[in-house]
Write an enzyme that holds these catalytic residues in place. Structure first.
Site, PDB file in Angstrom:
ATOM      1  N   ASP A  21       5.118  -0.891  -8.679  1.00 12.19           N
ATOM      2  CA  ASP A  21       4.202  -0.282  -7.701  1.00 12.19           C
ATOM      3  C   ASP A  21       4.148  -1.123  -6.430  1.00 12.19           C
ATOM      4  O   ASP A  21       4.306  -2.347  -6.468  1.00 12.19           O
ATOM      5  CB  ASP A  21       2.803  -0.184  -8.341  1.00 12.19           C
ATOM      6  CG  ASP A  21       1.876   0.741  -7.564  1.00 12.19           C
ATOM      7  OD1 ASP A  21       2.387   1.611  -6.818  1.00 12.19           O
ATOM      8  OD2 ASP A  21       0.657   0.591  -7.699  1.00 12.19           O
ATOM      9  N   GLY A  22       3.896  -0.441  -5.304  1.00 13.12           N
ATOM     10  CA  GLY A  22       3.654  -1.144  -4.043  1.00 13.12           C
ATOM     11  C   GLY A  22       4.687  -0.905  -2.954  1.00 13.12           C
ATOM     12  O   GLY A  22       4.619  -1.546  -1.898  1.00 13.12           O
ATOM     13  N   TRP A  26       4.074  -2.033   0.982  1.00 17.96           N
ATOM     14  CA  TRP A  26       5.040  -3.009   1.494  1.00 17.96           C
ATOM     15  C   TRP A  26       5.600  -2.514   2.824  1.00 17.96           C
ATOM     16  O   TRP A  26       5.688  -3.265   3.796  1.00 17.96           O
ATOM     17  CB  TRP A  26       6.160  -3.192   0.478  1.00 17.96           C
ATOM     18  CG  TRP A  26       7.238  -4.143   0.870  1.00 17.96           C
ATOM     19  CD1 TRP A  26       7.283  -5.479   0.603  1.00 17.96           C
ATOM     20  CD2 TRP A  26       8.451  -3.829   1.584  1.00 17.96           C
ATOM     21  NE1 TRP A  26       8.450  -6.022   1.115  1.00 17.96           N
ATOM     22  CE2 TRP A  26       9.177  -5.026   1.712  1.00 17.96           C
ATOM     23  CE3 TRP A  26       8.982  -2.660   2.116  1.00 17.96           C
ATOM     24  CZ2 TRP A  26      10.422  -5.085   2.359  1.00 17.96           C
ATOM     25  CZ3 TRP A  26      10.209  -2.714   2.763  1.00 17.96           C
ATOM     26  CH2 TRP A  26      10.912  -3.921   2.879  1.00 17.96           C
ATOM     27  N   ARG A  34       7.304   4.913   4.533  1.00 18.29           N
ATOM     28  CA  ARG A  34       7.279   4.706   3.077  1.00 18.29           C
ATOM     29  C   ARG A  34       8.679   4.756   2.469  1.00 18.29           C
ATOM     30  O   ARG A  34       8.996   4.020   1.541  1.00 18.29           O
ATOM     31  CB  ARG A  34       6.397   5.785   2.406  1.00 18.29           C
ATOM     32  CG  ARG A  34       4.919   5.644   2.731  1.00 18.29           C
ATOM     33  CD  ARG A  34       4.109   6.743   2.040  1.00 18.29           C
ATOM     34  NE  ARG A  34       4.208   6.656   0.594  1.00 18.29           N
ATOM     35  CZ  ARG A  34       3.450   5.862  -0.181  1.00 18.29           C
ATOM     36  NH1 ARG A  34       2.525   5.096   0.363  1.00 18.29           N
ATOM     37  NH2 ARG A  34       3.607   5.842  -1.482  1.00 18.29           N
ATOM     38  N   HIS A  38      10.690   2.515  -0.449  1.00 15.51           N
ATOM     39  CA  HIS A  38      11.399   2.964  -1.656  1.00 15.51           C
ATOM     40  C   HIS A  38      12.842   2.454  -1.654  1.00 15.51           C
ATOM     41  O   HIS A  38      13.380   2.090  -2.693  1.00 15.51           O
ATOM     42  CB  HIS A  38      11.352   4.489  -1.769  1.00 15.51           C
ATOM     43  CG  HIS A  38       9.963   5.030  -1.939  1.00 15.51           C
ATOM     44  ND1 HIS A  38       9.058   4.474  -2.814  1.00 15.51           N
ATOM     45  CD2 HIS A  38       9.309   6.068  -1.341  1.00 15.51           C
ATOM     46  CE1 HIS A  38       7.909   5.147  -2.760  1.00 15.51           C
ATOM     47  NE2 HIS A  38       8.037   6.106  -1.862  1.00 15.51           N
ATOM     48  N   ASP A  68       2.329  12.393 -12.376  1.00 18.60           N
ATOM     49  CA  ASP A  68       1.387  12.569 -11.263  1.00 18.60           C
ATOM     50  C   ASP A  68       2.057  12.414  -9.906  1.00 18.60           C
ATOM     51  O   ASP A  68       1.528  12.873  -8.891  1.00 18.60           O
ATOM     52  CB  ASP A  68       0.249  11.538 -11.383  1.00 18.60           C
ATOM     53  CG  ASP A  68      -0.617  11.800 -12.610  1.00 18.60           C
ATOM     54  OD1 ASP A  68      -0.815  12.985 -12.947  1.00 18.60           O
ATOM     55  OD2 ASP A  68      -1.083  10.828 -13.218  1.00 18.60           O
ATOM     56  N   ASN A  69       3.199  11.753  -9.858  1.00 16.80           N
ATOM     57  CA  ASN A  69       3.868  11.537  -8.569  1.00 16.80           C
ATOM     58  C   ASN A  69       4.415  12.836  -7.965  1.00 16.80           C
ATOM     59  O   ASN A  69       4.725  12.871  -6.770  1.00 16.80           O
ATOM     60  CB  ASN A  69       4.975  10.486  -8.683  1.00 16.80           C
ATOM     61  CG  ASN A  69       4.453   9.078  -8.918  1.00 16.80           C
ATOM     62  OD1 ASN A  69       5.071   8.281  -9.614  1.00 16.80           O
ATOM     63  ND2 ASN A  69       3.307   8.736  -8.339  1.00 16.80           N
ATOM     64  N   ARG A 186       2.695  -5.120 -14.107  1.00 18.58           N
ATOM     65  CA  ARG A 186       2.487  -4.152 -13.022  1.00 18.58           C
ATOM     66  C   ARG A 186       2.436  -4.908 -11.713  1.00 18.58           C
ATOM     67  O   ARG A 186       1.620  -5.821 -11.553  1.00 18.58           O
ATOM     68  CB  ARG A 186       1.209  -3.335 -13.209  1.00 18.58           C
ATOM     69  CG  ARG A 186       1.040  -2.313 -12.049  1.00 18.58           C
ATOM     70  CD  ARG A 186      -0.019  -1.275 -12.285  1.00 18.58           C
ATOM     71  NE  ARG A 186      -0.055  -0.331 -11.173  1.00 18.58           N
ATOM     72  CZ  ARG A 186      -0.323   0.953 -11.270  1.00 18.58           C
ATOM     73  NH1 ARG A 186      -0.600   1.474 -12.444  1.00 18.58           N
ATOM     74  NH2 ARG A 186      -0.335   1.740 -10.208  1.00 18.58           N
ATOM     75  N   SER A 194      -2.018   4.172 -15.175  1.00 16.75           N
ATOM     76  CA  SER A 194      -1.579   5.397 -14.481  1.00 16.75           C
ATOM     77  C   SER A 194      -0.835   6.355 -15.407  1.00 16.75           C
ATOM     78  O   SER A 194       0.192   6.935 -15.008  1.00 16.75           O
ATOM     79  CB  SER A 194      -0.721   5.039 -13.250  1.00 16.75           C
ATOM     80  OG  SER A 194      -1.429   4.201 -12.359  1.00 16.75           O
TER      81      SER A 194
END
Ligand code: IPE
Ligand code: IPE
Ligand code: MG
Length: 244
Positions: A21-22, A26, A34, A38, A68-69, A186, A194
Site C-alpha cells: 500500500d501507498g 508516494w 497516481r 503504481h 474493493d479496488n 503492510r 482491507s
C-alpha cells in the site's frame, strides 16, 4: 540459475504476505500522478521478490488488487490491470530462471481476457520452480474466498480446518500447501487488513511500516524478518519455562 532449491533452512517454511500500500501517496508527495506511483510500485514488486528469494523465504504472497479496488476511477483500474499484464509478461523469463513458481490468486472471471492469458502463460512456464512460491493476489477478497470455499463444502457434514483450507485454496487458484501466512507486512502506514488475508492470517505476526510501497526494498524486508525472528509465537499456549 538451476531449478533446484537453494533455500535458507531458517526461512524455507516461512510464508510472508505483503499488503503493498501507498503508491498513490508516494506519487502525490512528489507531485506526480497516481499512475507514476503504481509504475514505481511495480519496480518495488520486482525488488521484493528478488530479496525474498535471496533471503530464502519459502512462500511470498503479494496483495496487489482487492475486490474493493474496482471502486476506483475506471482509468486507474485500467492502468493497474495493464501494469499487471506488463509485469507478468516482462518477468516470466526471470521468474523461470530464478526457479520461482508464480500463481495468481483471486477471481479471474472479471479480468480482461489478455490478462487471464498472461496469468495462465506465466503459471505454466514457472510451474517447475522450487526455490520459492510466489502468489500474486489480484481481484482478491478474503470474505469472498471464504464464501466460495463454503459453497464447495456441500452436504452439511462436518469439515476440518485442513479440509476447508484445501477448499479455500481450490476456490482461489492457490497452491494448497501455502495457506497459512506467518508474517504479514503492510506498507503505507495503515493498520488494517482491507478484506485481504482473513483465513490465512489467523496466526500471522503483523508488521506495519510507514514506508510507502514504491520505497520498499530489500533492507525493509530484512528488517521485518528480523523483527519476526524476535517474536515469540505462542498459538494460545503457555511457554514451558514460564509455566513451571
Ligand atoms: C496500493 O497503493 C496499490 C493498490 C491498492 C492497488 P494505493 O493505490 O492504495 O496507494 P494509496 O494508499 O492511495 O497511497
Ligand atoms: C489495500 O490497499 C489493497 C492492496 C494493497 C491490494 P487499499 O488502499 O485499497 O486499502 P484501503 O482502502 O486503505 O483499505
Ligand atoms: Mg491504499
Amino acid at each position: 540459475m538451476e531449478q533446484s532449491s537453494s533455500r535458507n533452512p531458517d526461512l524455507q517454511d516461512l510464508h510472508v504476505g505483503i499488503i503493498m500500500d501507498g503508491n498513490g501517496r508516494w506519487a502525490r508527495r512528489q507531485g506526480l500522478a497516481r499512475l507514476e506511483g503504481h509504475r514505481a510500485g511495480a519496480l518495488a514488486v520486482h525488488r521484493s521478490i528478488a530479496a525474498a528469494r535471496s533471503l530464502g523465504v519459502g512462500v511470498l504472497t503479494l496483495f496487489a488488487f482487492s475486490e474493493d479496488n474496482w471502486q476506483r476511477a475506471p482509468g486507474e483500474v485500467a492502468t493497474l490491470l495493464e501494469l499487471f499484464e506488463d509485469f507478468l509478461r516482462e518477468e516470466t523469463d526471470w521468474l523461470r530462471a530464478a526457479a520461482i513458481r508464480l500463481s495468481v490468486i483471486g477471481r479471474r472471471d472479471r479480468l480482461p481476457h489478455s490478462l487471464v492469458e498472461a496469468i495462465e502463460h506465466v503459471e505454466e512456464l514457472t510451474a517447475a520452480g522450487r526455490a520459492m512460491d510466489l502468489r500474486l493476489a489480484i481481484d482478491y477478497s478474503g470474505r469472498q474466498a471464504i464464501l466460495r470455499a463454503a459453497e464447495r463444502v456441500g452436504d452439511g457434514s462436518p469439515v476440518t480446518a485442513e479440509e476447508f483450507s484445501r477448499l479455500l485454496a481450490g476456490a482461489s487458484h492457490a497452491p494448497a500447501a501455502s495457506v497459512n501466512i506467518d508474517l504479514l507486512i503492510r506498507t503505507g502506514g495503515e493498520r488494517r487488513l482491507s478484506d485481504l488475508p482473513l483465513w490465512e492470517a489467523a496466526h500471522a505476526e503483523l508488521y506495519f511500516t510507514d514506508r510507502m510501497w514504491p520505497d520498499f526494498d530489500a533492507s525493509d524486508l530484512a528488517l521485518a524478518l528480523d523483527d519476526f525472528r524476535r517474536r515469540e509465537r505462542r498459538f494460545g499456549r503457555i511457554p514451558e519455562l514460564a509455566a513451571t
